[in-house]
Enzyme design. Structure first.
Site, PDB file in Angstrom:
ATOM      1  N   HIS A  74       0.797  -1.177   0.020  1.00 45.31           N
ATOM      2  CA  HIS A  74       0.010   0.012   0.087  1.00 45.31           C
ATOM      3  C   HIS A  74       0.734   1.138  -0.107  1.00 45.31           C
ATOM      4  CE1 HIS A  74       0.428   1.072   4.134  1.00 45.31           C
ATOM      5  NE2 HIS A  74       0.702  -0.084   4.606  1.00 45.31           N
ATOM      6  N   ASP A  96       6.418   1.492   6.275  1.00 43.54           N
ATOM      7  CA  ASP A  96       4.924   1.251   6.075  1.00 43.54           C
ATOM      8  C   ASP A  96       4.340   2.195   5.292  1.00 43.54           C
ATOM      9  OD1 ASP A  96       2.587   0.317   6.846  1.00 43.54           O
ATOM     10  OD2 ASP A  96       2.213   1.560   8.639  1.00 43.54           O
ATOM     11  N   GLU A 103      -4.899   1.598   2.842  1.00 43.76           N
ATOM     12  CA  GLU A 103      -4.900   0.390   3.907  1.00 43.76           C
ATOM     13  C   GLU A 103      -4.761   0.917   5.283  1.00 43.76           C
ATOM     14  OE1 GLU A 103      -2.559  -2.426   6.545  1.00 43.76           O
ATOM     15  OE2 GLU A 103      -2.040  -0.260   6.085  1.00 43.76           O
ATOM     16  N   GLU A 104      -4.309   2.045   5.596  1.00 48.23           N
ATOM     17  CA  GLU A 104      -4.424   2.422   7.010  1.00 48.23           C
ATOM     18  C   GLU A 104      -5.554   2.688   7.637  1.00 48.23           C
ATOM     19  OE1 GLU A 104      -1.822   2.152   8.581  1.00 48.23           O
ATOM     20  OE2 GLU A 104       0.026   2.497   7.355  1.00 48.23           O
ATOM     21  N   GLU A 122       4.563  -5.679   4.077  1.00 46.36           N
ATOM     22  CA  GLU A 122       3.948  -4.802   5.013  1.00 46.36           C
ATOM     23  C   GLU A 122       5.158  -4.193   5.896  1.00 46.36           C
ATOM     24  OE1 GLU A 122       2.243  -2.668   6.500  1.00 46.36           O
ATOM     25  OE2 GLU A 122       0.306  -2.822   5.603  1.00 46.36           O
ATOM     26  N   HIS A 170       4.349   4.364  12.726  1.00 48.70           N
ATOM     27  CA  HIS A 170       3.279   5.323  12.623  1.00 48.70           C
ATOM     28  C   HIS A 170       3.763   6.675  13.409  1.00 48.70           C
ATOM     29  CE1 HIS A 170      -0.424   2.610  11.867  1.00 48.70           C
ATOM     30  NE2 HIS A 170       0.326   2.440  10.947  1.00 48.70           N
TER      31      HIS A 170
END
Length: 952
Positions: A153, A165, A199-200, A225, A298
């Site tokens: 993604h 990510d 995706e998130e 991922e 994140h």
């Protein structure tokens, strides 16, 4: 004394050297494998270019680029241009490679009481297999053998740059396009490369891919991922043995099936697109991801400076090997029936549950879960029978010294027993195990009580304190017992107890395998097998001992000769009944006093009961008889002198290395998976108890041998224990390298004008962070438990924060905002029924929500496609609907009904997630003033939620 100068004998120096070197070497190897990344090669396979991959990674991670940001559009344009540039440069035709710029697919689906409407913006590239038909896919026919889907993604979270990510995954997909379109690398089956967007936020991009017809082509998948920032890419999970076997071709495989069990049993809360491709689309495949450090996940630290080209190559090389193997498989393994299912899922056949793990990142072991079950059952049956047989054999050979208390000499004038001391040392190990393990568990409770979050930044200090505590306490007890009452059977008895414990562990593992399909206990099979083998060697060792009858006869002969020697040393008085009256025996001193030895007059009795008969006795004949029994270790039973003095080495090498490697790997995986989860709201006691259990499993192989240690190494471990325990109790639990994550959210009520900023984090620490913020000075901070169940262990602290500037028409003043046209909605109601329609639009956003106080039914979103049975949200009850457009400032229209009350109420909400343009001053303030031991991340899909109440 030759026995004690033997470098292979079971004596202190050889034992200390071998055990210490083994543990240090294996721990070093495990840590090196876990904490470092193999260097990328100077020359990569034809069709790949690491320099270009790094340029692509730097370009797409220049800004935060969540789905709801303008930077996301820029990343999409760049990726699409790179794909087209590559296809054009190689003069590839549409018949060979098809580029699908999917701005059409949309999806509506429900998860519990939440409904999602999402418009996809995926980029799909299909490389037609050399042995596939003329067309990539057909609406009326599913491919017989399928193809391979590779997914990554390209959206990030609003608080991170998304380097791992999922930037590394994205550039790996681009490199796979280059690799498979190179001459000589063309796949036999179609390879579908998917760059999904969204995706998130609820895995929306993968859901949208399911709406496209090409989703019916692949039968297998590889999902790339990231749940960390750098390091090695690990095999998170897989669907079955057959598909996992292709990962074995990776040059540097890394991972264990225990992580897959964690997802399967919901011990890991986060999810990836894997659950969509497997659980909903029906594909069989793999999930490969970066896993640590989670503190950077994140956050702004998920950037290119925190990863490396080595990490890129580690994921890319594994992707090439796995995808190439799957794409060249022309068998019917993944073909199923070859017909499409009525529910729209793919029939990829059924695989077998797998067990897999790597060895030092170089060797990959894989076998079926059914094989693990069969081996467990076999060992559980064979091992006890074998030991019973060996016990019977020892008894028949008259060499069973186990549990042998005494042996009588059958002579007319002597019925006194000769002590064999077979029970000596039997209960030492279970007592030691209980005490040492209790101390380790006590440390777990102590750390949790005094400094519960020290594991966040110092997990290896916790490991060091627990391991050193267990080893030192075990040595202290076992060495002390051995010094007071030496026993030649202490090693064997320890192995018997370890055998019993591992037998119980294997039973538990077998139950988990059979009833719950949990494969993570695979180490118990090897643990038990190695202990069983070592114990069998101890039984075999006893066959080298003298027969008990021969030993007793020899001892009786020695006693007789000793008596003869005593008698011959007496003066010739003409009588053997004792000295005459008035005569003094030469064996007697003056009259007995308090200090006179009680044994002096009965040397025979002393020799018969003493288990420490010296290897040298009075007279030449005694020395010769001792030589017949060999040289026992000083103080231990004399019959052990004939036992092989080197067999302990084979036992240690059988029991220790394999278990250190397998359990050590699980310990490191557990560390990476758990040690920073307290920031997410997970309890810390479970982490410390897991460490204590794994510490015990790692240290137990040392138990049968540690009583031979001198004080030097245990003393060092004692000081290590004291030092690390003190550190763990008083050190600050967070650092610049391991920052505490706190969760940011700003909420604006356009009716009341209230502008609330909140940080959610660990109680006590989050308040300290807020106290550093200028906007919070002088305010009363409202701290309470958050609404999210997953954050129940945290505190959500709120205050009146800085105004936002995310929409041009917003007019800020002070701590309030004047509602204008930032968020607009209108409601149309059918007065004859509980039915209404809401038209909702937000300026400079493409994400909104509607929250219903009374659950809504029969939801229909304007523009939604409802002809797919997998995506039907018109039934059931919905408390919240999340809405995502692919274009900006575009209205949503939602029709719904409700039951019961004549009125329906709730709130309309729009989200803003773009932190690049300084539109959220409160978030910028947090980033600027937050201490260097903390870092901010998002609390929800949007950094800012703007809402208004509605009543229908």
């Amino acid at each position: 004394m030759a026995r004690f100068s033997n470098p292979f004998a079971f004596t202190p120096l050889p034992v200390i050297i071998l055990t210490t070197v083994t543990y240090v070497a294996l721990f070093s190897g495990l840590l090196t494998t876990h904490l470092t990344v193999p260097a990328h090669p100077s020359k990569t396979p034809s069709g790949t270019n690491l320099t270009q991959a790094w340029i692509d990674l730097e370009t797409i991670t220049r800004y935060h680029h969540p789905y709801n940001s303008h930077a996301n559009d820029d990343v999409r344009k760049y990726l699409l241009s790179r794909v087209k540039q590559h296809v054009t440069s190689k003069n590839l035709t549409d018949h060979q490679v098809q580029i699908i710029d999917d701005n059409v697919s949309n999806v509506t689906f429900s998860e519990g009481s939440t409904t999602v409407y999402f418009e996809g913006t995926n980029i799909i590239v299909a490389i037609r297999g050399s042995e596939d038909g003329e067309s990539f896919y057909s609406a009326n026919r599913a491919p017989e053998n399928g193809g391979v889907l590779v997914n990554a993604h390209y959206d990030s979270v609003s608080t991170g740059y998304g380097a791992t990510d999922d930037g590394v995954g994205v550039v790996s997909v681009l490199q796979l396009l280059s690799y498979f379109t190179e001459e000589g690398n063309w796949p036999k089956r179609t390879v579908v490369l998917l760059l999904n967007n969204g995706e998130e936020d609820f895995l929306n991009g993968a859901k949208a891919f399911m709406r496209h017809p090409i989703s019916q082509v692949p039968h297998t998948f590889l999902n790339l991922e990231g749940a960390g920032a750098g390091g090695r890419a690990t095999l998170f999970r897989s669907t079955d043995t057959e598909v996992t076997s292709f990962y074995k071709a990776a040059s540097r495989p890394f991972g264990t099936v225990a992580s897959s069990d964690g997802f399967k049993k919901h011990l890991i809360r986060s999810e990836t697109d894997y659950v969509v491709f497997n659980g909903e689309l029906g594909l069989r495949g793999l999930d490969v991801a970066f896993m640590e450090p989670r503190a950077r996940y994140h956050t702004i630290e998920d950037s290119t400076k925190e990863t490396s080209l080595d990490s890129v190559w580690h994921m890319l090389s594994a992707s090439i090997a796995t995808t190439a193997g799957l794409a060249d498989d022309t068998s019917t393994t993944f073909s199923g029936t070859g017909q499409p299912r009525s529910d729209g899922t793919v029939d990829a056949g059924t695989g077998s549950e797998a067990v897999w793990f790597d060895m030092f990142g170089r060797v990959f072991v894989i076998f079926r879960l059914h094989t693990l079950f069969a081996l467990c059952v076999t060992l559980l049956v064979v091992a006890p029978i074998t030991l019973i047989g060996l016990t019977v054999g020892l008894s028949k050979a008259d060499k069973n010294f186990l549990f042998a208390r005494k042996q009588y000499v059958h002579s007319p004038d002597d019925d006194e027993p000769i002590q064999l001391n077979g029970w000596r040392g039997f209960f030492r190990f279970p007592i030691t195990f209980g005490v040492s393990t209790a101390i380790t568990v006590a440390l777990a409770f102590l750390f949790q009580r005094v400094n519960p979050h020290i594991v966040y930044s110092s997990p290896f200090a916790v490991w060091a304190s627990m391991f050193s505590a267990w080893c030192f306490s075990a040595w202290f007890l076992l060495r002390g017992a051995s010094a007071m009452r030496p026993s030649a059977l202490q090693r064997m008895y320890a192995l018997i107890w370890v055998f019993i414990g591992s037998f119980a562990l294997l039973i538990f593992t077998t139950i988990l395998v059979q009833n719950f399909q949990v494969a993570g206990g695979y180490f118990a099979l090897f643990y038990f097998a190695s202990v069983f083998f070592a114990l069998v060697l101890s039984y075999i060792e006893l066959f080298c001992a003298p027969k008990k009858s021969a030993y007793v006869a020899l001892c009786d002969q020695e006693d007789s000769q000793a008596q003869h020697a005593d008698a011959s040393s007496r003066p010739l008085t003409g009588s053997t009944s004792g000295p005459r009256s008035g005569d003094r025996s030469p064996l007697m001193d003056d009259d007995a006093t308090e200090t006179t030895s009680l044994l002096r007059g009965d040397r025979r009795s002393f020799r018969r009961y003493d288990g420490r008969r010296q290897s040298t006795s009075e007279g030449t004949d005694s020395g010769e008889r001792s030589a017949d029994l060999g040289h026992a270790y000083p103080g231990e039973q004399k019959w052990s002198g004939k036992l092989p003095n080197w067999l302990w080495i084979v036992q240690f090498l059988a029991i220790a290395p394999i278990n250190i490697v397998l359990v050590g790997q699980l310990a490191l995986l557990t560390t990476s998976g758990l040690y920073q989860t307290p920031a997410d709201g997970s309890p810390t006691l479970f982490i410390y108890l897991a460490f204590a259990v794994l510490t015990t499993l790692l240290a137990v192989p040392l138990g049968p041998f540690i009583h031979r240690f001198t004080y030097h190494v245990p003393t060092f471990l004692f000081f290590v224990c004291v030092g690390t325990v003190i550190y763990n109790l008083i050190a600050f639990p967070f650092s610049r390298e391991h920052r505490l994550k706190v969760y940011f959210q700003q909420q604006v009520d356009l009716e009341s004008g209230m502008n609330t900023v909140s940080l959610t984090g660990l109680d006590g620490y989050v308040q300290d962070i807020i106290n550093e913020l200028p906007s919070a000075q002088g305010q009363e901070i409202d701290c309470r438990s958050p609404h999210k169940k997953s954050r129940a262990e945290l505190k959500k602290c709120a205050w009146q924060g800085l105004p936002v500037h995310v929409a041009p028409t917003l007019i800020p003043f002070g701590n309030k905002t004047t509602p204008d046209s930032w968020l607009d909605y209108s409601i149309t109601r059918n007065k004859s029924a509980n039915e209404a329609s809401i038209r909702l639009v937000g300026q400079n956003t493409r994400a909104c929500r509607i929250m219903f106080d009374t659950p809504a039914t029969n939801l229909v979103v304007g523009g939604a496609v409802s002809d797919d049975p997998r995506f039907n949200a018109t039934t059931g009850k919905t408390s919240e609907i999340r809405l995502w457009h692919r274009t900006w400032s575009t209205p949503f229209t939602v029709n719904f009904t409700w039951d019961g009350d004549a009125k329906s109420s709730g709130r309309v909400v729009c989200l803003w997630s773009d932190a690049n343009a300084n539109d959220v001053p409160a978030f910028n303030e947090v980033q600027h003033y937050i201490p260097n031991w903390a870092v901010a991340t998002k609390y929800s899909d949007g950094l800012v939620d703007i809402s208004r109440a509605f009543v229908v």
